[in-house]
Motif scaffolding. Structure first.
Motif, PDB file in Angstrom:
ATOM      1  N   ASN A  29       0.812  -1.220   0.000  1.00 13.86           N
ATOM      2  CA  ASN A  29       0.000   0.000   0.000  1.00 13.86           C
ATOM      3  C   ASN A  29       0.842   1.265   0.000  1.00 13.86           C
ATOM      4  O   ASN A  29       0.322   2.367  -0.192  1.00 13.86           O
ATOM      5  N   PRO A 149       0.048  -4.822   4.408  1.00 17.44           N
ATOM      6  CA  PRO A 149      -0.510  -3.650   3.720  1.00 17.44           C
ATOM      7  C   PRO A 149      -1.259  -2.697   4.650  1.00 17.44           C
ATOM      8  O   PRO A 149      -1.214  -1.481   4.461  1.00 17.44           O
ATOM      9  N   GLY A 153      -0.029   1.011   5.089  1.00 19.65           N
ATOM     10  CA  GLY A 153      -0.912   2.140   4.795  1.00 19.65           C
ATOM     11  C   GLY A 153      -0.973   3.131   5.945  1.00 19.65           C
ATOM     12  O   GLY A 153      -0.943   4.348   5.743  1.00 19.65           O
ATOM     13  N   SER A 284      -2.465 -10.070  -3.931  1.00 18.85           N
ATOM     14  CA  SER A 284      -2.158  -9.161  -2.820  1.00 18.85           C
ATOM     15  C   SER A 284      -1.430  -7.905  -3.311  1.00 18.85           C
ATOM     16  O   SER A 284      -1.609  -6.819  -2.760  1.00 18.85           O
ATOM     17  N   GLY A 288      -4.177  -3.889  -3.346  1.00 19.17           N
ATOM     18  CA  GLY A 288      -3.965  -2.590  -2.698  1.00 19.17           C
ATOM     19  C   GLY A 288      -3.942  -1.458  -3.704  1.00 19.17           C
ATOM     20  O   GLY A 288      -4.454  -0.363  -3.444  1.00 19.17           O
ATOM     21  N   GLN A 289      -3.350  -1.726  -4.873  1.00 19.08           N
ATOM     22  CA  GLN A 289      -3.312  -0.710  -5.930  1.00 19.08           C
ATOM     23  C   GLN A 289      -4.716  -0.419  -6.441  1.00 19.08           C
ATOM     24  O   GLN A 289      -5.064   0.735  -6.712  1.00 19.08           O
ATOM     25  N   GLN A 292      -6.523   1.850  -3.905  1.00 19.67           N
ATOM     26  CA  GLN A 292      -5.994   3.219  -3.836  1.00 19.67           C
ATOM     27  C   GLN A 292      -6.163   3.982  -5.138  1.00 19.67           C
ATOM     28  O   GLN A 292      -6.679   5.100  -5.154  1.00 19.67           O
ATOM     29  N   PRO A 299      -3.964   4.976   1.827  1.00 20.40           N
ATOM     30  CA  PRO A 299      -3.233   3.740   2.136  1.00 20.40           C
ATOM     31  C   PRO A 299      -3.794   2.992   3.343  1.00 20.40           C
ATOM     32  O   PRO A 299      -3.883   1.759   3.336  1.00 20.40           O
ATOM     33  N   ALA A 302      -7.055   1.349   2.325  1.00 24.11           N
ATOM     34  CA  ALA A 302      -6.766   0.192   1.472  1.00 24.11           C
ATOM     35  C   ALA A 302      -6.363  -1.010   2.317  1.00 24.11           C
ATOM     36  O   ALA A 302      -6.746  -2.158   2.028  1.00 24.11           O
ATOM     37  N   GLY A 303      -5.572  -0.764   3.382  1.00 27.28           N
ATOM     38  CA  GLY A 303      -5.197  -1.851   4.282  1.00 27.28           C
ATOM     39  C   GLY A 303      -6.403  -2.447   4.978  1.00 27.28           C
ATOM     40  O   GLY A 303      -6.531  -3.674   5.095  1.00 27.28           O
ATOM     41  N   THR A 306      -8.425  -4.861   2.947  1.00 29.06           N
ATOM     42  CA  THR A 306      -7.869  -6.207   2.727  1.00 29.06           C
ATOM     43  C   THR A 306      -8.098  -7.120   3.927  1.00 29.06           C
ATOM     44  O   THR A 306      -7.705  -8.288   3.894  1.00 29.06           O
TER      45      THR A 306
END
Length: 526
Positions: A29, A149, A153, A284, A288-289, A292, A299, A302-303, A306
């Motif tokens: 992230n 991640p 983040g 994985s 994250g991409q 974001q 970030p 995004a974490g 997940t």
């Protein structure tokens, strides 16, 4: 060893393993921010992950072989020291090439920690009891893989900045080093040490050349799939790997023993591990991409998004490990894990830039369940077929091919994503009447300074292109299902090493063979 002794020995080992896994995922992230600050491209993005995975893959068999020859405790401590050096260098990096070099050093250390953790567990615990302990390791892997991640983040959004995603692993590594010194007490049986250096060089060179080729082929800035550069690199890679097979068949102590990897269970587990590596690292890395870049999450957000994948991975790993130790049956969990893996990736293939986030959570939870049931149990299946003296090499072989699969997956899927984003962005600009040069920079990750209409088109392009990544990974995961269906289930042995067949008792000279079948039956039963 008693359960208490095993858990004490595992304390430092699991801490070291957690540090290695966390370091490989904590940057996921942070990467969009890192790429934006260091002016990196989508190719650079993929290679920050691939560089560590490639070094991990190339050195894992070497570490595994060293584990069969030297003290496993000393080797795992050496891995931690190398890891700390790479982490500090990565945190101080000011350019992409320097960052990639640091990631290679980290990858070398991660190869050691991954291979040695599996080898030490295999040296202490019989396969029948190994399921629950492998479940603990799987739980650590799950938390590290998906928790990294989240932590990364949070650090990026804090005043600390992205450099601390590397620095934070240093104190964790030092703690693991101290714990290992105190808790890990396993005897080392000295054997004549011969390292297959030629095989190591051929392995590293062949794999690296093919991965470099697949990362840049098809990119207009480099070379086409069908070009003299492609022919040279593919031909060179195949030739190096063919020479590797020849060398491994001749040397007395090969880096990848052909007799081990050609055994049916090991060969099929390796094939499945390659597919699992593609799914695990590919999903994985780009998940994250997706959150974001395509969905505009921070970030930290995004974490958090997940977390369903963490929970699925954790539950799948721990529950399947405990059930395997209780019943001694393991194949059914590999089959179920493969089906869940395919299902999760297939559902991920339906996502775009407008998909409800709760739906994405369900899809990734299913994916996590499948990964949790597969990763450690594939290693367990292999360890059950080899003697204790080869357990480091066998465990490392599975980890090696999983890392190769991950490196290939990140490279290929990253290239596919970059090209697809360029196509969708071009279509979006054409539909909006924006000139081709009007802010479009291909698959750039630096969206912050773009005008709002251009930024929206780029976000939509990334969101829609991510679905293709999951579909490709799902198709590859079918290979894992076929492989585990073909594996023959063997009962898990209750001893650490393979026991030789019991010798028949000496015959009483006064009793004829025909009159004493009991001795033969007893011997067979033993």
């Amino acid at each position: 060893m008693t359960h208490r002794q095993i858990m004490e020995a595992l304390t430092g080992l699991l801490a070291a393993f957690f540090t290695a896994i966390l370091s490989s995922t904590i940057v996921a992230n942070a990467l969009p921010t890192i790429m934006s600050e260091l002016k990196g491209t989508q190719t650079d993005f993929a290679w920050v992950i691939t560089a560590a995975l490639l070094a991990n893959a190339a050195t894992t068999p070497i570490w595994g072989k060293l584990a069969d020859l030297f003290s496993k405790k000393v080797l795992v401590q050496l891995s931690i020291v190398i890891f700390v050096a790479g982490s500090v260098m990565a945190g101080l990096s000011a350019t992409i090439p320097l960052l990639l070099t640091a990631r290679v050093i980290q990858g070398v250390a991660m190869g050691g920690l991954t291979a040695l953790a599996q080898a030490i567990i295999g040296s202490m615990i019989p396969p029948r009891d190994r399921g629950k302990y492998s479940g603990y390791m799987g739980a650590v892997m799950a938390v590290g893989t998906a928790g990294g991640p989240l932590l990364g983040g949070f650090i990026v959004d804090s005043p600390l900045g992205w450099r601390w995603t590397f620095f934070v692993c240093v104190p964790l590594a030092v703690v693991a080093l101290i714990l290992l010194q105190i808790t890990l007490k396993i005897p080392h049986i000295k054997r004549p040490a011969k390292i297959d250096w030629l095989g190591s060089i051929l392995l590293t060179s062949g794999v690296s050349l093919l991965l470099i080729w697949v990362s840049f082929a098809g990119n207009p800035e480099y070379y086409d799939w069908w070009s003299w550069q492609s022919g040279l690199m593919v031909g060179g890679g195949v030739l190096l790997l063919a020479l590797l097979v020849l060398v491994e068949s001749k040397v007395p102590q090969p880096i990848i023993p052909l007799k081990i990897i050609s055994e049916r269970t090991t060969a099929l587990a390796i094939l499945a591990s390659v597919a699992v590596g593609v799914a695990m690292f590919g999903s994985s890395t780009f998940l994250g991409q997706y959150f974001q870049v395509a969905r505009g999450a921070t970030p930290t957000e995004a974490g958090l998004l997940t977390l369903p994948m963490i929970a699925g991975n954790l539950i799948g790993s721990v529950v399947s490990g405990l059930l395997i130790s209780r019943t001694g049956k393991w194949k059914r969990y590999l089959v179920a894990g493969s089906i869940l893996l395919i299902g999760g990736l297939g559902l991920g293939g339906t996502m775009d830039h407008t998909t409800e986030l709760w739906q994405a959570g369900i899809f990734t939870a299913i994916l996590g369940l499948g990964l949790g049931m597969l990763m450690q149990n594939l290693v367990l299946a292999v360890q059950n077929t080899v003697s204790a003296r080869d357990i480091g090499t066998a465990s490392a072989s599975v980890a090696f091919f999983r890392s190769v699969g991950g490196a290939i997956g990140v490279s290929v899927l990253g290239a596919v994503l970059g090209n697809r984003v360029k196509e969708l962005a071009a279509q979006g600009f054409a539909a909006a009447g924006i000139p081709a040069g009007g802010g479009s920079t291909g698959a750039t990750l630096d969206l912050a300074d773009m005008p709002a209409p251009v930024r929206d088109i780029m976000r939509a392009a990334y969101g829609d292109a991510t679905a293709e990544i999951f579909l490709i990974a799902g198709a590859i995961a079918v290979v894992a299902l076929i492989a585990v269906l073909l594996i023959t289930e063997r009962p898990l042995r209750r001893t650490v090493d393979i026991q030789p067949p019991a010798k028949p008792r000496e015959e009483d000279p006064f009793v004829s063979r025909q009159e004493s079948p009991t001795a033969e039956l007893t011997s067979a039963g033993n």
